[in-house]
Design an enzyme around this catalytic site. Structure first.
Site, PDB file in Angstrom:
ATOM      1  N   GLY A  41       3.255 -49.577  72.391  1.00 30.39           N
ATOM      2  CA  GLY A  41       2.897 -50.470  70.775  1.00 30.39           C
ATOM      3  C   GLY A  41       2.166 -50.177  70.200  1.00 30.39           C
ATOM      4  N   LYS A 229      10.762 -28.023  67.449  1.00 28.63           N
ATOM      5  CA  LYS A 229      12.862 -27.362  66.682  1.00 28.63           C
ATOM      6  C   LYS A 229      12.522 -28.358  65.665  1.00 28.63           C
ATOM      7  CE  LYS A 229      14.902 -27.430  70.601  1.00 28.63           C
ATOM      8  NZ  LYS A 229      15.180 -27.566  71.687  1.00 28.63           N
ATOM      9  N   THR A 253       0.751 -36.273  73.380  1.00 26.07           N
ATOM     10  CA  THR A 253       0.483 -37.419  74.054  1.00 26.07           C
ATOM     11  C   THR A 253       0.673 -38.808  72.583  1.00 26.07           C
ATOM     12  OG1 THR A 253      -0.794 -37.016  75.285  1.00 26.07           O
ATOM     13  CG2 THR A 253      -0.740 -39.671  75.122  1.00 26.07           C
ATOM     14  N   ALA A 254       1.446 -39.945  72.341  1.00 28.09           N
ATOM     15  CA  ALA A 254       2.106 -40.400  71.288  1.00 28.09           C
ATOM     16  C   ALA A 254       2.398 -39.629  70.289  1.00 28.09           C
ATOM     17  CB  ALA A 254       0.204 -40.762  70.515  1.00 28.09           C
ATOM     18  N   ALA A 255       2.362 -38.531  70.159  1.00 26.38           N
ATOM     19  CA  ALA A 255       2.930 -37.825  68.242  1.00 26.38           C
ATOM     20  C   ALA A 255       4.290 -39.023  68.137  1.00 26.38           C
ATOM     21  CB  ALA A 255       4.251 -36.609  69.286  1.00 26.38           C
ATOM     22  N   GLY A 256       5.578 -38.970  69.339  1.00 22.82           N
ATOM     23  CA  GLY A 256       6.124 -39.577  69.550  1.00 22.82           C
ATOM     24  C   GLY A 256       6.678 -40.824  68.447  1.00 22.82           C
ATOM     25  N   ASP A 257       5.194 -41.425  69.338  1.00 24.66           N
ATOM     26  CA  ASP A 257       5.088 -43.132  68.470  1.00 24.66           C
ATOM     27  C   ASP A 257       4.455 -42.585  66.924  1.00 24.66           C
ATOM     28  OD1 ASP A 257       4.583 -44.201  71.422  1.00 24.66           O
ATOM     29  OD2 ASP A 257       2.825 -43.428  71.711  1.00 24.66           O
ATOM     30  N   SER A 296      -5.728 -39.253  67.791  1.00 23.88           N
ATOM     31  CA  SER A 296      -4.909 -38.149  67.546  1.00 23.88           C
ATOM     32  C   SER A 296      -4.320 -38.472  66.056  1.00 23.88           C
ATOM     33  CB  SER A 296      -3.583 -37.340  68.341  1.00 23.88           C
ATOM     34  OG  SER A 296      -3.028 -38.640  68.098  1.00 23.88           O
TER      35      SER A 296
HETATM   36  O1  RIB Z   1       3.382 -42.163  74.193  1.00 23.73           O
HETATM   37  C1  RIB Z   1       2.238 -42.116  74.337  1.00 23.73           C
HETATM   38  C2  RIB Z   1       1.907 -43.719  75.404  1.00 23.73           C
HETATM   39  O2  RIB Z   1       2.589 -43.450  76.592  1.00 23.73           O
HETATM   40  C3  RIB Z   1       0.302 -43.357  75.950  1.00 23.73           C
HETATM   41  O3  RIB Z   1      -1.071 -44.214  75.510  1.00 23.73           O
HETATM   42  C4  RIB Z   1       0.307 -44.109  77.031  1.00 23.73           C
HETATM   43  O4  RIB Z   1       0.028 -45.259  77.420  1.00 23.73           O
HETATM   44  C5  RIB Z   1       1.947 -44.352  77.412  1.00 23.73           C
HETATM   45  O5  RIB Z   1       2.185 -45.198  77.554  1.00 23.73           O
END
Ligand code: RIB
Length: 312
Positions: A41, A229, A253-257, A296
């Site tokens: 979030g 892809k 990490t966090a690329a999807g977010d 990032s």
């Molecule tokens: O989507 C990445 C996140 O997943 C990280 O920042 C970690 O906290 C987990 O929640």
């Protein structure tokens, strides 16, 4: 500009850099540990703030140093954190993330205050929540807080005719079908879609079939991200593939977010769904080239320079 409300988790990420991720029973000498602001979030709210959006975060932290640091980091990019609850009896959420030399990660979550963000806690101030949602245009959620809370906020947001985006991560196989009704967009990756539908999927046809299963449950649009892809948009009218820009990923990490949040921001700015997907891809293609979660997230200028090349 339209207002975005992000309801979800805040975590302090303990990032362990290691040559490889240990198997059960194995001990590995890691290289480095860093504390990086994270939580799905918070990563989404941070992205929207950093890219210049009007965003408010609703979530919970403990009354501790991590909680203060996470709120400060969000406030530093203009996120309204006045409705992040500070809980006396819970610690701030934590994520233990091992990253190997290939940029692959594995994550163990300790929910802490995120797990205490229950509908009961939110209902203590229902009038206030209704007001917050009423004053927002888009509500973005993920699944690192109790599912009942996501359901509760979603139903309130739907009754107020808000645009609802759910990033179903971490995915659960036990979500009742009724949960998906009136959600405008979900953005699972391939693995999450497999978990949600209970079906393994390898080919594009299988992914489209999985996305269609989610449409049958009531979601209006499914965007399935497929790593390097690209991604697939599936709704009742079309199935469209968007190729990814080729980059050297060092940490996903966090690329999807970053994708979900940039997509939401682009919609808030009046871009079409197609343009918003390209904007999300531009932002996340930069995020994967950098280490960490919130560390990032690119700037507006960086995203625009990639977006303008990709949208041509
Ligand atoms: O989507 C990445 C996140 O997943 C990280 O920042 C970690 O906290 C987990 O929640």
């Amino acid at each position: 500009m339209k207002k975005i409300l992000v309801v979800g988790s805040l975590n302090m990420d303990f990032v362990l850099e290691t040559p490889h991720i240990p198997q059960a029973g194995e001990t590995v000498s890691g290289r480095k540990v860093s504390f990086i602001p994270g939580g799905k979030g918070a990563n989404q709210a941070y992205t929207i703030g950093r890219l210049g959006g009007n965003v408010k975060m609703l979530g919970a932290v403990g009354r501790d140093d991590f909680g203060r640091a996470l709120k400060d980091n969000l406030a530093g990019v203009g996120v309204d954190v006045s409705d992040v609850c500070v809980l006396e009896k819970e610690a701030t959420g934590q994520a233990y993330i091992a990253i190997d030399d290939a940029g692959e990660n594995s994550i163990i979550l300790i929910a802490g205050a995120n797990g205490a963000l229950t509908p009961e806690l939110i209902r203590q101030n229902e009038a206030c929540l209704k007001e917050i949602i009423e004053s927002s245009d888009i509500v973005v959620m993920q699944l690192e807080i109790p599912l009942e809370t996501v359901l509760y906020v979603k139903e309130l947001a739907a009754s107020l005719h808000k645009l609802i985006i759910v990033d179903p991560a971490p995915a659960l196989s036990t979500i009742p079908d009724g949960f998906w009704k009136e959600i405008d967009y979900i953005k699972p990756n391939e693995t999450e879609l497999s978990i949600l539908t209970g079906k393994q999927m390898k080919t594009q046809e299988e992914i489209i079939a999985g996305a269609k299963r989610m449409l049958e449950k009531g979601v209006r649009n499914v965007i399935v991200t497929m790593g390097g892809k690209g991604c697939l948009l599936v709704n009742h009218d079309l199935e469209q593939f968007f190729e990814a820009r080729s980059v050297k990923a060092v940490d996903t990490t966090a690329a999807g977010d970053c994708f979900t949040a940039s997509f939401a921001l682009a919609l808030a700015e009046g871009k079409s769904c197609f343009e918003a997907i390209v904007f999300g891809q531009a932002a996340s293609s930069i995020a994967v080239t950098r280490k960490g979660a919130q560390t990032s997230i690119p700037t507006r200028e960086e995203v625009m320079s990639v977006y303008t090349q990709c949208i041509k």
